[in-house]
Design a protein around this motif. Sequence first.
Motif, PDB file in Angstrom:
ATOM      1  N   UNK A 125      17.434   0.494   6.812  1.00 32.38           N
ATOM      2  CA  UNK A 125      16.170   0.219   6.981  1.00 32.38           C
ATOM      3  C   UNK A 125      16.283   1.249   8.777  1.00 32.38           C
ATOM      4  N   UNK A 126      15.456   1.328   8.691  1.00 30.46           N
ATOM      5  CA  UNK A 126      14.848   1.485  10.567  1.00 30.46           C
ATOM      6  C   UNK A 126      14.295   0.471  10.811  1.00 30.46           C
ATOM      7  N   UNK A 127      14.651   1.001  12.310  1.00 29.94           N
ATOM      8  CA  UNK A 127      14.578  -0.683  12.896  1.00 29.94           C
ATOM      9  C   UNK A 127      13.179  -1.088  13.315  1.00 29.94           C
ATOM     10  N   UNK A 128      12.789   0.607  14.993  1.00 29.79           N
ATOM     11  CA  UNK A 128      11.519  -0.215  15.142  1.00 29.79           C
ATOM     12  C   UNK A 128      10.459   0.071  14.687  1.00 29.79           C
ATOM     13  N   UNK A 138       8.797  -4.186  17.900  1.00 32.89           N
ATOM     14  CA  UNK A 138       8.756  -3.280  19.190  1.00 32.89           C
ATOM     15  C   UNK A 138       9.397  -2.114  18.748  1.00 32.89           C
ATOM     16  N   UNK A 139       9.198  -0.682  19.771  1.00 32.78           N
ATOM     17  CA  UNK A 139      10.149   0.266  19.908  1.00 32.78           C
ATOM     18  C   UNK A 139      11.175  -0.190  21.070  1.00 32.78           C
ATOM     19  N   UNK A 140      11.875   0.587  20.810  1.00 33.88           N
ATOM     20  CA  UNK A 140      12.957  -0.363  22.123  1.00 33.88           C
ATOM     21  C   UNK A 140      12.886   0.713  22.775  1.00 33.88           C
ATOM     22  N   UNK A 141      13.046   2.025  22.807  1.00 28.86           N
ATOM     23  CA  UNK A 141      12.925   2.667  24.044  1.00 28.86           C
ATOM     24  C   UNK A 141      11.684   2.616  24.845  1.00 28.86           C
ATOM     25  N   UNK A 142      10.944   2.379  24.116  1.00 29.42           N
ATOM     26  CA  UNK A 142       9.480   1.990  24.461  1.00 29.42           C
ATOM     27  C   UNK A 142       9.257   0.911  26.036  1.00 29.42           C
ATOM     28  N   UNK A 193      21.686  -0.069   8.853  1.00 29.36           N
ATOM     29  CA  UNK A 193      20.428   0.046   9.609  1.00 29.36           C
ATOM     30  C   UNK A 193      20.409   1.367  10.503  1.00 29.36           C
ATOM     31  N   UNK A 194      19.271   2.284  10.167  1.00 30.43           N
ATOM     32  CA  UNK A 194      18.865   3.796  11.074  1.00 30.43           C
ATOM     33  C   UNK A 194      18.908   4.146  11.315  1.00 30.43           C
ATOM     34  N   UNK A 195      18.378   4.666  12.605  1.00 34.80           N
ATOM     35  CA  UNK A 195      17.623   4.236  13.789  1.00 34.80           C
ATOM     36  C   UNK A 195      18.209   5.862  14.977  1.00 34.80           C
ATOM     37  N   UNK A 196      16.965   5.667  15.869  1.00 31.60           N
ATOM     38  CA  UNK A 196      17.229   6.978  16.489  1.00 31.60           C
ATOM     39  C   UNK A 196      16.822   5.886  18.128  1.00 31.60           C
ATOM     40  N   UNK A 197      17.195   4.479  17.746  1.00 32.65           N
ATOM     41  CA  UNK A 197      17.037   3.670  18.395  1.00 32.65           C
ATOM     42  C   UNK A 197      18.621   3.537  19.241  1.00 32.65           C
ATOM     43  N   UNK A 226      26.355  -2.817   9.322  1.00 27.81           N
ATOM     44  CA  UNK A 226      26.910  -0.867   9.811  1.00 27.81           C
ATOM     45  C   UNK A 226      26.117  -0.832  10.426  1.00 27.81           C
ATOM     46  N   UNK A 227      25.508  -0.211  11.709  1.00 30.36           N
ATOM     47  CA  UNK A 227      24.656   0.027  12.365  1.00 30.36           C
ATOM     48  C   UNK A 227      24.946   2.127  12.762  1.00 30.36           C
ATOM     49  N   UNK A 228      23.062   2.498  12.064  1.00 27.10           N
ATOM     50  CA  UNK A 228      24.098   4.013  12.648  1.00 27.10           C
ATOM     51  C   UNK A 228      22.973   4.266  13.442  1.00 27.10           C
ATOM     52  N   UNK A 229      23.189   4.667  14.962  1.00 27.57           N
ATOM     53  CA  UNK A 229      22.220   4.378  16.047  1.00 27.57           C
ATOM     54  C   UNK A 229      22.745   4.763  16.940  1.00 27.57           C
ATOM     55  N   UNK A 230      21.697   5.509  18.293  1.00 26.12           N
ATOM     56  CA  UNK A 230      22.183   6.178  19.198  1.00 26.12           C
ATOM     57  C   UNK A 230      23.469   5.798  20.411  1.00 26.12           C
ATOM     58  N   UNK A 231      24.438   5.407  20.747  1.00 27.95           N
ATOM     59  CA  UNK A 231      24.658   5.077  21.577  1.00 27.95           C
ATOM     60  C   UNK A 231      24.526   5.550  23.005  1.00 27.95           C
TER      61      UNK A 231
END
Length: 211
Positions: free
Chosen positions: A6-9, A15-19, A96-100, A116-121
């Motif tokens: 799954x994408x997240x945002x 929402x879009x978390x970065x926004x 979850x695989x996200x650019x968030x 499992x979360x695949x996202x950016x720290x």
Amino acid sequence: MKLVIFDCDSTLSAIEGVDELARVRGPEVFEKSEAMTNAAMEGKIRVEDVFGARLKIIQPHRDDVAKVGQLYLDTIEPDAVAVIADLKNTGWTPIILSGGFRQAIQPLAKHLGIERIEAVDLFFDAAGNYTGFDEQFPTTRSGGKPARIADLKKAYAPVRTVMIGDGASDLEAKPVVDLFVGFGRYLERPKVKAGSQAFIYRLADLPALLT
């Protein structure tokens, strides 16, 4: 082993978390961030052209990230809990695989029972001030999601792999999965809809596609 990624945002949450991190900094910063996010998710510009630039203008504080984590929960996709429980009961492993951002996504993942979360720290100093991000993580650049999925397939050796998401960076995964499902409840992106093998507006419609 069957993987459902799954994408997240704008998929598991509205929402879009970065926004939302940008919104804290005022309307001008929010408008700049939102425009960059939309351009990247529509495939008009490369993810790497906006990823660091957004964070540079936002300068998120650790407390802001925690607030966005709660906002993910407050705006959770209504069908998500039930759908993910159903998929797990029928042998699917959700990821979850996200650019968030991992720290913001963690509460949502825990609530959904996704381990499992695949996202950016994001990185912060002792006072919680932003100092940078994991620039090596694949989802900080175009082509990152299919690259990460290839790694996951090597690790898990699944008999089937499915990806669901709303953006162009998600659609890039189509060649490396067995089924790409576009999602349009919150944002219907024409490029994603046209390229998807299936397109849905409710997560509740996902299990029927996977039988």
